[in-house]
Write a protein that holds these residues in place. Sequence first.
Motif, PDB file in Angstrom:
ATOM      1  N   LEU A   1       4.825  -8.064   8.992  1.00 34.15           N
ATOM      2  CA  LEU A   1       6.225  -7.740   9.245  1.00 34.15           C
ATOM      3  C   LEU A   1       6.809  -8.668  10.293  1.00 34.15           C
ATOM      4  O   LEU A   1       6.178  -8.939  11.315  1.00 34.15           O
ATOM      5  CB  LEU A   1       6.355  -6.303   9.771  1.00 34.15           C
ATOM      6  CG  LEU A   1       6.229  -5.165   8.775  1.00 34.15           C
ATOM      7  CD1 LEU A   1       6.463  -3.845   9.499  1.00 34.15           C
ATOM      8  CD2 LEU A   1       7.219  -5.324   7.636  1.00 34.15           C
TER       9      LEU A   1
ATOM     10  N   ALA B   1       1.950   5.569  14.150  1.00 35.44           N
ATOM     11  CA  ALA B   1       1.036   6.716  14.240  1.00 35.44           C
ATOM     12  C   ALA B   1      -0.172   6.266  15.041  1.00 35.44           C
ATOM     13  O   ALA B   1      -0.592   5.111  14.942  1.00 35.44           O
ATOM     14  CB  ALA B   1       0.605   7.144  12.842  1.00 35.44           C
ATOM     15  N   LEU B   2      -0.717   7.165  15.837  1.00 32.42           N
ATOM     16  CA  LEU B   2      -1.927   6.811  16.575  1.00 32.42           C
ATOM     17  C   LEU B   2      -3.111   7.540  15.965  1.00 32.42           C
ATOM     18  O   LEU B   2      -3.204   8.770  16.026  1.00 32.42           O
ATOM     19  CB  LEU B   2      -1.811   7.155  18.058  1.00 32.42           C
ATOM     20  CG  LEU B   2      -2.999   6.663  18.885  1.00 32.42           C
ATOM     21  CD1 LEU B   2      -3.078   5.134  18.896  1.00 32.42           C
ATOM     22  CD2 LEU B   2      -2.922   7.178  20.311  1.00 32.42           C
TER      23      LEU B   2
ATOM     24  N   VAL C   1      -6.225   1.001   8.889  1.00 33.45           N
ATOM     25  CA  VAL C   1      -6.167   1.718  10.179  1.00 33.45           C
ATOM     26  C   VAL C   1      -6.150   3.213   9.856  1.00 33.45           C
ATOM     27  O   VAL C   1      -5.093   3.802   9.629  1.00 33.45           O
ATOM     28  CB  VAL C   1      -4.911   1.336  10.994  1.00 33.45           C
ATOM     29  CG1 VAL C   1      -4.922   2.032  12.346  1.00 33.45           C
ATOM     30  CG2 VAL C   1      -4.817  -0.170  11.175  1.00 33.45           C
ATOM     31  N   ALA C   2      -7.327   3.800   9.798  1.00 32.39           N
ATOM     32  CA  ALA C   2      -7.454   5.243   9.534  1.00 32.39           C
ATOM     33  C   ALA C   2      -6.610   5.696   8.343  1.00 32.39           C
ATOM     34  O   ALA C   2      -5.897   6.701   8.405  1.00 32.39           O
ATOM     35  CB  ALA C   2      -7.085   6.033  10.801  1.00 32.39           C
TER      36      ALA C   2
ATOM     37  N   GLY D   1      -6.561   2.574  16.229  1.00 33.41           N
ATOM     38  CA  GLY D   1      -5.411   2.263  17.078  1.00 33.41           C
ATOM     39  C   GLY D   1      -4.112   2.675  16.416  1.00 33.41           C
ATOM     40  O   GLY D   1      -4.091   3.612  15.607  1.00 33.41           O
ATOM     41  N   PHE D   2      -3.036   1.970  16.765  1.00 33.03           N
ATOM     42  CA  PHE D   2      -1.728   2.304  16.199  1.00 33.03           C
ATOM     43  C   PHE D   2      -1.621   1.792  14.770  1.00 33.03           C
ATOM     44  O   PHE D   2      -1.938   0.637  14.483  1.00 33.03           O
ATOM     45  CB  PHE D   2      -0.597   1.670  17.017  1.00 33.03           C
ATOM     46  CG  PHE D   2      -0.351   2.341  18.340  1.00 33.03           C
ATOM     47  CD1 PHE D   2       0.325   3.557  18.396  1.00 33.03           C
ATOM     48  CD2 PHE D   2      -0.796   1.777  19.520  1.00 33.03           C
ATOM     49  CE1 PHE D   2       0.561   4.183  19.622  1.00 33.03           C
ATOM     50  CE2 PHE D   2      -0.564   2.395  20.744  1.00 33.03           C
ATOM     51  CZ  PHE D   2       0.111   3.597  20.801  1.00 33.03           C
ATOM     52  N   ALA D   3      -1.161   2.669  13.887  1.00 30.66           N
ATOM     53  CA  ALA D   3      -0.841   2.279  12.517  1.00 30.66           C
ATOM     54  C   ALA D   3       0.670   2.348  12.359  1.00 30.66           C
ATOM     55  O   ALA D   3       1.315   3.198  12.973  1.00 30.66           O
ATOM     56  CB  ALA D   3      -1.496   3.235  11.527  1.00 30.66           C
ATOM     57  N   LEU D   4       1.233   1.438  11.583  1.00 28.06           N
ATOM     58  CA  LEU D   4       2.674   1.512  11.335  1.00 28.06           C
ATOM     59  C   LEU D   4       2.912   1.978   9.907  1.00 28.06           C
ATOM     60  O   LEU D   4       2.592   1.280   8.951  1.00 28.06           O
ATOM     61  CB  LEU D   4       3.345   0.154  11.562  1.00 28.06           C
ATOM     62  CG  LEU D   4       4.877   0.207  11.462  1.00 28.06           C
ATOM     63  CD1 LEU D   4       5.474   1.080  12.554  1.00 28.06           C
ATOM     64  CD2 LEU D   4       5.470  -1.185  11.521  1.00 28.06           C
ATOM     65  N   ALA D   5       3.460   3.179   9.790  1.00 23.40           N
ATOM     66  CA  ALA D   5       3.760   3.732   8.471  1.00 23.40           C
ATOM     67  C   ALA D   5       5.030   3.087   7.932  1.00 23.40           C
ATOM     68  O   ALA D   5       5.894   2.673   8.686  1.00 23.40           O
ATOM     69  CB  ALA D   5       3.934   5.236   8.573  1.00 23.40           C
ATOM     70  N   LYS D   6       5.125   2.986   6.630  1.00 23.81           N
ATOM     71  CA  LYS D   6       6.331   2.420   6.003  1.00 23.81           C
ATOM     72  C   LYS D   6       7.509   3.362   6.158  1.00 23.81           C
ATOM     73  O   LYS D   6       7.337   4.556   6.288  1.00 23.81           O
ATOM     74  CB  LYS D   6       6.055   2.177   4.511  1.00 23.81           C
ATOM     75  CG  LYS D   6       5.329   0.869   4.311  1.00 23.81           C
ATOM     76  CD  LYS D   6       5.439   0.371   2.878  1.00 23.81           C
ATOM     77  CE  LYS D   6       4.532  -0.835   2.703  1.00 23.81           C
ATOM     78  NZ  LYS D   6       4.524  -1.365   1.352  1.00 23.81           N
TER      79      LYS D   6
ATOM     80  N   LEU E   1       2.223  -7.551  13.086  1.00 26.29           N
ATOM     81  CA  LEU E   1       3.577  -7.789  13.575  1.00 26.29           C
ATOM     82  C   LEU E   1       3.663  -9.236  14.061  1.00 26.29           C
ATOM     83  O   LEU E   1       2.822  -9.680  14.847  1.00 26.29           O
ATOM     84  CB  LEU E   1       3.905  -6.819  14.705  1.00 26.29           C
ATOM     85  CG  LEU E   1       3.876  -5.331  14.296  1.00 26.29           C
ATOM     86  CD1 LEU E   1       4.029  -4.435  15.526  1.00 26.29           C
ATOM     87  CD2 LEU E   1       4.968  -5.035  13.286  1.00 26.29           C
TER      88      LEU E   1
ATOM     89  N   GLY F   1       7.302   5.735  11.681  1.00 28.47           N
ATOM     90  CA  GLY F   1       7.077   4.862  12.834  1.00 28.47           C
ATOM     91  C   GLY F   1       5.601   4.683  13.108  1.00 28.47           C
ATOM     92  O   GLY F   1       4.772   4.763  12.197  1.00 28.47           O
TER      93      GLY F   1
END
Lengths: 204, 204
Positions: free
Chosen positions: B167, A201-202, B135-136, B199-204, B143, A199
């Motif tokens: 996505l 990650a910050l 993102v880091a 900031g927020f990263a979205l992992a797969k 999105l 989901g």
Amino acid sequence: MTDITIIGAGNMGSALAGRFSSAGNSVQVLARDAAKANAAGGTAAGTIGDAITGSIVILAVPYPALGEIFTAYADALAGKIVVDMTNPVNGETFDGLDVPADASAAAEIAAKLPSASVLKAFNTNFAATLATGDVAGTPTTVLVAGDDADAKSALTDLIASSGLRALDAGSLKRARELEALGFLQILLAAGEKTSWTSGFALAK
Amino acid sequence: MTDITIIGAGNMGSALAGRFSSAGNSVQVLARDAAKANAAGGTAAGTIGDAITGSIVILAVPYPALGEIFTAYADALAGKIVVDMTNPVNGETFDGLDVPADASAAAEIAAKLPSASVLKAFNTNFAATLATGDVAGTPTTVLVAGDDADAKSALTDLIASSGLRALDAGSLKRARELEALGFLQILLAAGEKTSWTSGFALAK
């Protein structure tokens, strides 16, 4: 050491029970099913209706089950730090939340329990990431919102001392954004656009 | 090759202009200031009021500046794919959004432009992460929400062919959750709980 009561022995309650008890805290787990409560990994277990021993009470039940908890424990929750982790997703449409657009489940709980210090936390974390402490290579971050600074410190200290990162996400009003984020993350995982074990990650 | 018009030459507009033109697209940048539009990294530049050449029009201006854009271009945006990336944060209180609780900036724009295909995208990405694609340590994920499947495919294809992950985040109704996420991310960065470059990263 902190005295914690977790109500609910599902995957979220069990992940937190294991983590908090491993860190040396006293963790009472209460559930409908005594066997599930016993297996959840706390230091004590019982069924819903038993006396609450913790000063921090984590409601690890789905949103629709909250009514049953308040029937059993409305008076017992006065003076406690009560942690709401629900995502009130409408289970029929999967297209919105079952709370008014300008409110949140946490705000509703705070209105029902005026003598408790209600916090929103854990609803943006999938259970697996609470257990492992990892979101695809980034440390799991727990976002905590609430209006009582002391209560918020108690919870963030507990989380940090249990090996997870905790961040103050602002006042209880921010529960609205946390619930939107939790809802979006559930939709993305249900659509296989992210995994139930990762989901959002910050990054620092 | 896609014909794109980006209105706005700030850090968001410039990040996208550079990325899309590097990928071989035709990118017109329009801004109040011709010099800034020229410097933004597109393939053509002009000032607000000039004719729009792109079939995908990205509104890369702050929410309060949208009115000026619609005054200049209301008719010209008919039939276009219009991409809203705003975060309508109330700049006085920093404690909420300047749109009704059950709506979104994107829904307001769609109501104003009934002949356009309005999409929400990029509002959950900080400009630096659009420029770097990172993102880091996690690839930047854009999105995209909207009700027009063809428009959404055109934008996600453009993003993916420009080296970012895109996505489908659902219908335009999901703009509400995307704007909540964008707002929360801004608050966390302003409070130094995350960085303006991550900031927020979205992992797969």
